[in-house]
Design a protein around this motif. Structure first.
Motif, mmCIF file in Angstrom:
data_model
loop_
_atom_site.group_PDB
_atom_site.id
_atom_site.type_symbol
_atom_site.label_atom_id
_atom_site.label_comp_id
_atom_site.label_asym_id
_atom_site.label_seq_id
_atom_site.Cartn_x
_atom_site.Cartn_y
_atom_site.Cartn_z
ATOM 1 N N ARG A 1 11.788 -34.602 -51.182
ATOM 2 C CA ARG A 1 11.251 -34.331 -52.526
ATOM 3 C C ARG A 1 11.210 -35.582 -53.403
ATOM 4 N N MET A 2 11.257 -36.745 -52.760
ATOM 5 C CA MET A 2 11.116 -38.003 -53.475
ATOM 6 C C MET A 2 9.761 -38.632 -53.182
ATOM 7 N N VAL A 3 9.227 -39.367 -54.169
ATOM 8 C CA VAL A 3 7.946 -40.064 -54.022
ATOM 9 C C VAL A 3 8.139 -41.508 -54.476
ATOM 10 N N LEU A 4 7.441 -42.425 -53.785
ATOM 11 C CA LEU A 4 7.527 -43.849 -54.091
ATOM 12 C C LEU A 4 6.174 -44.342 -54.599
ATOM 13 N N PHE A 5 6.188 -45.006 -55.773
ATOM 14 C CA PHE A 5 4.980 -45.626 -56.306
ATOM 15 C C PHE A 5 5.094 -47.141 -56.124
ATOM 16 N N LYS A 6 4.124 -47.736 -55.396
ATOM 17 C CA LYS A 6 4.015 -49.186 -55.328
ATOM 18 C C LYS A 6 2.835 -49.593 -56.203
ATOM 19 N N LEU A 7 3.099 -50.420 -57.216
ATOM 20 C CA LEU A 7 2.122 -50.666 -58.268
ATOM 21 C C LEU A 7 1.406 -52.002 -58.110
ATOM 22 N N ASP A 8 0.213 -52.047 -58.683
ATOM 23 C CA ASP A 8 -0.481 -53.316 -58.860
ATOM 24 C C ASP A 8 0.011 -53.881 -60.186
ATOM 25 N N LYS A 9 0.942 -54.814 -60.102
ATOM 26 C CA LYS A 9 1.624 -55.304 -61.309
ATOM 27 C C LYS A 9 0.747 -56.194 -62.178
#
Length: 463
Positions: A339-347
């Protein structure tokens, strides 16, 4: 306690944790203070015919040692099962099974209601003997509980604490006359009520500060910091106007990767060095380690095949509860639990901290509530997460907003910390006052209730 007098004469109780007691007080086992201890009964599903209120440990108010009435449970109880278990006003309820990592089993509260009820199978009733004041005994048990005197009577089985009530009631305690017990109980009711009022005010202050904190975040990430900036309609009713130069976007357009951490196999926990980040580890914008679970290198590599979390990534909870998030600092190697989600962002487009505050501004919650017709948010679907509305604005402006929010939140945190410290001190004073009164360390025989006249006191004394 300096403002209260002591008794003229004391005697040694012979018990180290109790010390000296007033010379005219008696000293005997708790078992003599109650007639008997009767175990409760859970019964069957309510059917409308034999339904009866069954009081559980969850109904205990551990602050004022009474019953919470907001979520009472009803069960089907036959007359023969209820006969010897029915509660009367003044009966005591003792927790026999339960407890937890930070609390011991054995809490005692008083039943002072008019409706018929019995206790559940995890709770027993104790009826005070005729020579005892029920409220005084309740305070006495609270003193014993705070001092962990019940610890020696606890048996631990597979995580559940069970209290041997017979062994506990063999503990000895000090008892004045019933009239003096009543005076002490009245004194404590009055004085603890004053302390509770002060505590409630501090708790209200904390709630107001949390609301103010939320308002500051929401305004900064949806309206900006310039009060003179030209605004435009956002196109979203609940959002209102936004700065004209801000572009409306969605998470999926500014995140390089959105990883759902649902695994085909349940996580395997051991004493490894890799944190399994679960929803319980992400609260109020922070990664927390209370109750953490860890795994080994093999499991870590298997669970991070899709994406390894790095500093600056966002950890987000899909449920239990939904919508909690934090910026991962990269210091603790971890993999994601269920139930966890990871966001990898365009910084180059959005700062992790700006996205974090955007999530806590209500953008995510309000978006999902709109989709679910305003119901409470309990679960985020991946499609909904990808479409969370956000704003695209210059990085320099994001930095300015983030610094402003951090400055404000630090001030709120200091005020909240001060309020929590005040609450802790008042709770400690409350516990100390109860302890001093029920063990005879202070003499309140001549105390008068300032809220009552002499006639009322005489009538109470005569009854």
């Amino acid at each position: 306690m300096a403002k209260y007098q002591k008794y003229a004469e004391y005697k040694d109780s012979g018990v180290e944790w109790l010390g000296e007691i007033p010379s005219h007080w008696e000293f005997f086992s708790l078992k003599r203070a109650v007639n008997k201890c009767t175990n409760g009964f859970w019964g069957a599903e309510p059917n409308g015919d034999n339904d009866l209120c069954v009081l559980r440990v969850a109904d205990f108010n551990r602050n004022n040692f009474e019953i919470n009435l907001d979520k009472l449970t009803y069960r089907s109880i036959l007359s023969k099962e209820a006969e010897n278990r029915l509660l009367k006003k003044g009966d005591l309820l003792i927790e026999k099974s339960g407890g937890g990592e930070k609390t011991l089993v054995g809490c005692v509260v008083q039943f002072n209601e008019d409706f018929p009820a019995i206790t559940s199978n995890f709770v027993a009733k104790m009826t005070p003997s005729m020579s005892m004041n029920s409220r005084y005994i309740t305070y006495a048990f609270s003193h014993l509980y705070a001092g962990r005197v019940n610890f020696s009577a606890i048996k631990q089985t597979t995580g559940i604490q069970n209290l041997d009530s017979e062994a506990y009631l063999m503990e000895k305690f000090c008892f004045p006359s019933k009239n003096e017990q009543t005076q002490i109980a009245n004194f404590l009711d009055h004085e603890t009520a004053k302390i509770d009022t002060l505590i409630a005010k501090q708790q209200k202050l904390i709630e107001l500060l949390k609301e103010k904190r939320q308002a500051v975040i929401s305004h900064a990430v949806t309206k900006g910091l310039n009060p003179n900036v030209k605004m435009k309609a956002s196109g979203v009713e609940w959002l209102g106007d936004v700065p004209e130069h801000w572009a409306t976007t969605k998470l999926k357009y500014i995140a390089e990767q959105i990883v759902d951490a649902e695994h085909k196999t349940a996580p395997y926990f051991d004493d490894g060095q890799y944190l399994v980040c679960r929803t319980t580890n992400v609260r109020d914008g922070e990664l927390r380690f209370e109750g953490s679970k860890y795994t080994n290198h093999q499991s870590y590599m298997a669970w991070t095949q899709r994406a390894i979390p790095y500093a600056g990534d966002i950890l987000f909870t899909r449920e239990a509860p939904a919508g909690e998030a934090c910026v991962y600092d990269g210091k603790t190697p971890l993999c994601l639990g269920q139930r966890m989600v990871l966001f990898k962002l365009d910084k180059e487009i959005i700062l992790p901290e700006f996205l974090l505050y955007s999530i806590y501004s209500g953008l995510a919650d309000n978006f999902i509530k709109q989709l679910s017709q305003g119901s409470t948010v309990t679960h985020f679907n991946m499609a909904d997460i990808q479409n969370i509305p956000l704003f695209e604005l210059p990085i320099a402006e994001q930095e300015e907003i983030v610094l402003y929010i951090i400055s404000k939140l630090n001030k709120f945190k200091k005020l909240v910390d001060n309020a929590n410290t005040a609450i802790q001190l008042m709770q400690e004073r409350r516990t100390a006052l109860i302890s001093a009164a029920v063990t005879g360390k202070i003499d309140v025989r001549h105390w008068k209730n300032p809220n009552k006249n002499n006639n009322q006191e005489k009538m109470e004394h005569s009854t």
